[in-house]
Design an enzyme around this catalytic site. Structure first.
Site, PDB file in Angstrom:
ATOM      1  N   GLU A  28      20.183   0.821  -5.608  1.00 20.44           N
ATOM      2  CA  GLU A  28      19.403   0.549  -4.390  1.00 20.44           C
ATOM      3  C   GLU A  28      20.356   0.507  -3.201  1.00 20.44           C
ATOM      4  OE1 GLU A  28      16.060   0.169  -3.260  1.00 20.44           O
ATOM      5  OE2 GLU A  28      17.219   0.006  -1.412  1.00 20.44           O
ATOM      6  N   ARG A  66       2.527   8.333   5.415  1.00 22.80           N
ATOM      7  CA  ARG A  66       3.925   8.182   5.020  1.00 22.80           C
ATOM      8  C   ARG A  66       4.403   9.442   4.321  1.00 22.80           C
ATOM      9  NH1 ARG A  66       5.884   3.141   5.389  1.00 22.80           N
ATOM     10  NH2 ARG A  66       7.248   3.349   3.581  1.00 22.80           N
ATOM     11  N   GLY A 113      13.364  -4.643  -3.641  1.00 26.78           N
ATOM     12  CA  GLY A 113      12.038  -5.038  -3.143  1.00 26.78           C
ATOM     13  C   GLY A 113      11.297  -3.867  -2.516  1.00 26.78           C
ATOM     14  N   GLY A 114      12.071  -2.971  -1.897  1.00 29.44           N
ATOM     15  CA  GLY A 114      11.472  -1.748  -1.350  1.00 29.44           C
ATOM     16  C   GLY A 114      10.547  -1.998  -0.179  1.00 29.44           C
ATOM     17  N   HIS A 151     -22.965 -20.145  -9.537  1.00 31.59           N
ATOM     18  CA  HIS A 151     -23.675 -20.337  -8.268  1.00 31.59           C
ATOM     19  C   HIS A 151     -23.169 -21.613  -7.598  1.00 31.59           C
ATOM     20  CE1 HIS A 151     -26.954 -20.421  -5.385  1.00 31.59           C
ATOM     21  NE2 HIS A 151     -27.096 -21.711  -5.663  1.00 31.59           N
ATOM     22  N   ILE A 193      -3.389   1.023   6.733  1.00 29.43           N
ATOM     23  CA  ILE A 193      -2.338   0.305   7.459  1.00 29.43           C
ATOM     24  C   ILE A 193      -2.750   0.077   8.918  1.00 29.43           C
ATOM     25  CG2 ILE A 193       0.064   0.440   8.278  1.00 29.43           C
ATOM     26  CD1 ILE A 193       0.776   1.784   5.608  1.00 29.43           C
ATOM     27  N   VAL A 195      -5.681  11.903  19.552  1.00 31.85           N
ATOM     28  CA  VAL A 195      -4.936  11.596  20.769  1.00 31.85           C
ATOM     29  C   VAL A 195      -4.033  12.767  21.142  1.00 31.85           C
ATOM     30  CG1 VAL A 195      -4.960   9.087  20.492  1.00 31.85           C
ATOM     31  CG2 VAL A 195      -3.125  10.406  19.439  1.00 31.85           C
ATOM     32  N   GLY A 200      21.965   6.631  -4.226  1.00 29.49           N
ATOM     33  CA  GLY A 200      22.051   7.380  -5.471  1.00 29.49           C
ATOM     34  C   GLY A 200      21.552   8.801  -5.308  1.00 29.49           C
TER      35      GLY A 200
END
Ligand code: FAD
Length: 457
Positions: free
Chosen positions: A31, A264, A36-37, A437, A181, A234, A111
């Protein structure tokens, strides 16, 4: 020599590393940043932390409706930022500890595949290390993309990466892109008093979602005074010293900052795909979706870089399990892409699973739909969250193939319908169970009963 070398420590990569421990495999996780990315550091977790703060603010602001008198709340942006950061840091620390406890070698650096069974890691100081691998898992994830004219500068034109770390509340924001997003940011910012203009090129918010859900969301946004423009593309903006002019359809709006949320792109440049012949399609890695094997022997890919699968953390987790199972045992643990829950963490929240009505129609299924609104649901009335619905798509005389829930807790409730879709339950079978309920989930029970042809309320 490692059994598996993983490139990328986000949900796809770290889940592969954690799961490999079940088989006693020796694993290196490469990493370039902290583990965590996107999800932990720049995505799911920080975004939901902000949304939670917005929800609390909104609850307090509307407390009088519930008979609670308080002074008008103030949204203390720096405090919410601090909390968001604390949540992220806690999870990153916890994950790092869990990986170490499972004997994963975390190797810091960039990597790249350097040939069959070989990964080269370049550390920040430029030194390189060669790792030998029985199998390689590529999990390098994704990064925000943009559209022509909207060059991300991190100041006036930003991506979600920047917006999650804004150190002060913007007065006005144009959100370009009404997908998941974009809508989540619009929902939160609108809730805490930023003036939001939301632009979506297609004719509904969150394209691909049930149109009924999109309409409820749009109504809620309008009530919150968010300017929603759907079916509007736009034009190029004008960036000035004091703000940005966003041009659209012969009109324009001036905002402090533009948040670009148009999707993305895969991060697969310069990771050595060519060194072993990994096939890709516009940067996305082509895999056998049952095993996550790429076209190169011993090389697997998982997560956001995979071609044609949803870019979601839980999809990455499931693909990691599929890849590691295949590496460790040669067996297939294919992901059931038909039963993946999708959640939009807006207020109101939306969850869906399986086929929408449009997808069922496109597939030529003989289907019917059943809906039950939240307006008559006791707990929704008590909580003041009646803007919602449950919709079930089922084959005629056949199983439930899809469902959507809009309303408070929809992101949790969708999971009971996930089982129904995944197990191909008949409406009659699923309707035989009772819901407590008063709960919001009763709306699911009511919809199932109606879908089975014997509605109750
Ligand atoms: P990533 O999480 O992108 O991780 C890839 C990792 O690889 C990164 O840490 C990167 O530094 C590293 N890397 C890249 N190249 C190299 C290299 N050459 N060498 C070493 N390391 C490298 N998904 C959900 O399921 N639920 C949500 O609520 C949700 N909310 C989101 C909100 C936002 C604002 C964003 C942006 C995304 C959200 N997502 C959500 C999507 C989710 O974050 C991704 O689907 C998930 O992180 C993908 O995991 P991944 O492991 O494939 O890639």
């Amino acid at each position: 020599m490692y059994d598996i070398v993983i490139i990328g420590g986000g949900p796809g990569g770290y889940a592969s590393a954690l799961y490999a421990h079940n088989y006693g495999l020796k694993v290196a996780l490469v990493e370039q940043d902290r583990v965590g990315g996107t999800c932990l550091i720049r995505g799911c977790i920080p975004a939901k932390a902000w949304i939670e703060s917005g929800g609390v603010f909104s609850t307090v602001a509307n407390a009088e409706t519930f008979g609670v008198i308080s002074s008008p709340p103030e949204f203390a942006w720096p405090k919410a930022l601090e909390r968001k950061t604390k949540v992220v840091e806690g999870l990153v620390k916890g994950l790092t500890g869990t990986l170490k406890a499972r004997d994963v070698d975390i190797i810091n650096g960039r990597g790249r595949v350097a040939g069959p069974g070989k990964v080269e890691v370049t550390a920040e100081d430029g030194t390189t290390t060669q790792l030998e691998a029985g199998a390689i898992i590529l999990a390098t994830g994704s990064a925000p993309s943009s559209i022509p004219g909207y060059d991300i500068d991190g100041d006036r034109i930003v991506s979600s990466d920047h917006a999650l770390d804004w150190d002060e509340q913007p007065g006005s924001v144009a959100v370009i892109g009404g997908g998941v997003i974009g809508c989540e940011f619009a929902s939160f910012l609108g809730e805490v008093g930023t003036k939001v203009h939301l632009f979506e090129m297609e004719d509904q918010l969150v394209p691909g979602m049930e149109p009924e859900a999109a309409k409820i969301l749009q109504r809620a946004f309008r009530k919150r005074k968010i300017d929603v423009h759907v079916g509007v593309a736009v034009g190029a903006p004008d960036v000035t010293d004091s703000g940005v002019v966003v041009n659209y359809g012969g009109d324009s709006v001036v905002v402090d900052v533009v948040l670009v949320a148009v999707g993305r792109r895969p991060v697969t440049d310069d990771i050595g795909l060519e060194s072993v012949g990994v096939a890709s399609d516009r940067g996305y890695i082509v895999v056998d979706s049952a095993t996550m094997k790429t076209s190169a022997d011993g090389v697997y890919a998982v997560g956001d870089i995979v071609a044609g699968t949803p870019q979601l953390a839980h999809v990455a987790f499931a693909e990691a399990i599929a890849a590691v199972t295949n590496i460790a045992t040669g067996e297939v643990a294919a992901v059931d892409y038909n039963a993946i829950p999708m959640v939009v963490y807006t207020h109101p929240e939306i969850g869906w699973v399986g086929r929408t009505e449009a997808v069922a129609a496109a597939e030529g299924l003989d289907f019917e739909t059943t809906e039950h609104g939240m307006r008559g649901v006791g707990r929704a009335i008590i909580q003041g969250t009646i803007d919602g619905t449950v919709k079930i798509v089922s084959e005629v005389d056949g199983p439930i193939v899809g469902a959507t829930v809009v309303g408070h807790g929809a992101g949790e409730m969708i999971h009971e319908l996930m089982y129904a879709v995944g197990w191909e339950a008949l409406p009659e079978e699923a309707a035989s169970f009772i819901h407590a309920h008063p709960t919001i989930s009763e709306a699911v029970g009511e919809t199932l009963l109606a879908s089975a042809g014997r509605p109750l309320h």
